[in-house]
Structures are given as structure tokens and as C-alpha cells.
Scaffold this motif. Sequence first.
Motif, PDB file in Angstrom:
ATOM      1  N   VAL A 164     -25.804 -44.689  20.453  1.00 50.03           N
ATOM      2  CA  VAL A 164     -25.622 -45.532  19.263  1.00 50.03           C
ATOM      3  C   VAL A 164     -26.260 -44.873  18.047  1.00 50.03           C
ATOM      4  N   ASP A 165     -27.481 -44.355  18.225  1.00 48.09           N
ATOM      5  CA  ASP A 165     -28.153 -43.673  17.115  1.00 48.09           C
ATOM      6  C   ASP A 165     -27.351 -42.458  16.662  1.00 48.09           C
ATOM      7  N   THR A 166     -26.805 -41.727  17.623  1.00 47.28           N
ATOM      8  CA  THR A 166     -25.982 -40.559  17.273  1.00 47.28           C
ATOM      9  C   THR A 166     -24.743 -40.997  16.500  1.00 47.28           C
ATOM     10  N   TRP A 167     -24.120 -42.080  16.962  1.00 44.02           N
ATOM     11  CA  TRP A 167     -22.914 -42.605  16.297  1.00 44.02           C
ATOM     12  C   TRP A 167     -23.220 -42.944  14.834  1.00 44.02           C
ATOM     13  N   LYS A 168     -24.356 -43.622  14.604  1.00 47.53           N
ATOM     14  CA  LYS A 168     -24.714 -44.044  13.248  1.00 47.53           C
ATOM     15  C   LYS A 168     -24.917 -42.849  12.321  1.00 47.53           C
TER      16      LYS A 168
END
Length: 409
Positions: free
Chosen positions: A152-156
Amino acid sequence: MSSDPWGRVDETGTVYVRTADGEQVVGSWQAGSPEEALAYFERKYEGLVVEIGLLEKRVKTTDLSAKDASAAIAHIREQVDAHHAVGDLEALKVRLDKLVETVDKRREERKQQRAKQSDEARHAKEALVVEAEELAQSDQWRAAGERLRALVDTWKGLPRLDRKSDDELWHRFSHARSAFSKRRKAHFASLDAQREEARRTKERLVGEAEALSGSTDWGPTAARYRELMAEWKAAGRAQREHEDDLWNRFRGAQDVFFAARSSVFAERDAEQTENLKLKEELAEEAEKLLPIGDLKSARAAFRAINERWEAIGHVPRDARPKVEGRMHAVERALQEAEETEWRRTNPEARARAAGLTGQLQAAVDKLRGQIDQARAQGNNAKADKLERELEGRQALLDQALKGLEEFGG
């Protein structure tokens, strides 16, 4: 009238600028001399030069957007096209045209860069979606959960795609996370149910273990404790906040029982060790009766020793066969002596033995006569057969004679 290479002022005060398309009116000047008029509009020109120079520098050295750069170029071009300055306006137009080319090139480069970044972001997000969908099926709850949070952090941190593509990929990504969360929740709900069942089972086992802790029925109770331990292991783990307390109670109950049993067994072992010492002394005393001389006195002595033996009690199990075997050996010797005495003093038995001996002796003598007759007649086969029969009868006769000797003649 006043003039310079790029402009002039006529007698009416009108200011002109020279261009490739001929003279163009710059404006009218009535407030001073023609030189002052030209100087004023030349300063206007210098201002445009400075403004273009600053814009060229911004385009070259900053991240000024193509849109803002184009707006600034258009603003300056309007001023140049309006001919409100005296100077080489064509040179300014050339510089503005080159600046337009630079901005257009920059715009195309940025467009390609954005397309490349978008393509990279698309591939990156597609890879995240694929990994998330794989993790959604994992049973490694902690590791998979941490990895999904990292995704999720990578996606953001990735650029947005076009709305349709970004929404479609995010829907898949979000669905995978939801599926994993649902499976994990169901797993831990089931685990909680199992642990609650284990807690109830172990509380029952603790209750029975505590009830048995005061038992003195050592064998059956120890066996039951072994069964309770097997049931405990099969029950699985209870909740963490209950497991240690239940185990401490369960183990404590066992410790109470086994400590009491060990104390009793230690006393019993000490007693049995002393019993063994006493029985070994009696066995040694009984063995002194051998070999049997006076059967009557030996029998009376052994009976007295055996009465004392029976009164002593148990000895350690592993020592029992040896010490009892010593007593049994003396007892068998007495029994054999009694049997020998009985045969010797029993008239009926002696008569039967004498009769059997006489019958066997007559049979042996008869066979010997038949053998001699067969040899005389030359019938060796018959003689050989009769000799084999004679061997058997002779062996029986020898045994009977030995038994008769035991009767004293």
C-alpha cells in the motif's frame, strides 16, 4: 527631425521604427525633444530585451511549465508586434521563435517523460496487484499482512494513471487485500473458538488433577495422571492469558501427588531393602542344611526358617527372583530326599519295581535265545532285527535295576 539606425521622429512628433516590412509607427511624442522621444522608446526596447533574456534563462534553468512559458512568450510577442519600442524588433522575434522551439521541444520531452513514467507506473501497479492477489491466498498471516501494508505504501508513492486504468487496478488491489483480511479474520475466529474449547477442556483436566492430588491409590492414580497428560497435549493451546495459569495448576496438582508417592515409596524401598537383608540371611541359614543328612531334623529346621521368612514381608522386585530361588533350591533338595526315602521304605513300590525288573530280565533272556537260534539257522536279517529290539529292552532293564537299588536291594 531626428533619427537613428532603428527609428526616427518626424516634424509632427510621430515616432517610427524600421522593420523588414518597412517603417511602423511606434507612437507620438509631444512632451520633449525628438532625441528624448527616441531615447524613451529605445529604453522600452531594452526592457523587452531584458524580459526576453530573463525568460530564456527561466526556460533553460528552471522547471517552468510549457504552458506558463508559452503565455509569457505570447505576452512579450504582443508587445514586439505592437511596435511600441525602437530597436531591432526582428532580432527579438527571432529570439522569441527560438524560445518557442525550445519550449515546444521541452514540452515534447516532458510528454514523453510523462508517458514513460506512466508506463512504468502502470507496470509497477500491475506487479503490485499480482503480488497482492497471490498474498491473498497465503496462510502466512503475519508476514503476508506486513507485506500487503508495505505494498500500500509503495502504491501511494507511484504516480496516478488515467482514471479508468487507475481505478481498475486499485479495485483489484483493494479486493485482494479485502479477501486476505476476510480469510485471516475467519482463521483467527476459528482459532479463538478452538482455544476457547481447549480452555474448557483444560479446566476440566485441572479440576480432576487437583481432585486426585491427595490420592494414595498410587498405581491407578499415576496411570490416570498419564492419561490426563495425554489428553492435555491433545487439547491444544488455550488463550495465552489462560494457558500458563492452567498449566501451573495442572502441574502443581501432579507435583503434590508424585511428591507424596515418592516419599511413601522411599520409605517402602528402605523397608524392603532391610527385608532383603533379612531374607538373604535366612537363605544362607537354609543352605547350611545341605546336603541333607537327617531328613526329619532338616525338614523341621527348614519349616522354622520358612515361618520366619513369611513373616518378613516384601523385598525389592528386582532382587526377589534371586533370593527366593535360593530358598526354592533348598526346598527342592528336601523334596527329592523325601521322595527317595519314600521309595526306599514303600513295600508296594519295591514289589512293583522288583516285578518289573523280573519281567524285563525274562524278556531280555528270551530275545538272546531267539537271536542265537536265528544266527544258527543263518537268518541274519532276523537276528539283526531282534538285536535292535534287545538294545531297547536292555536299556529299560538297566533303568529298572537302578531304581530297585534305591529301595535297598
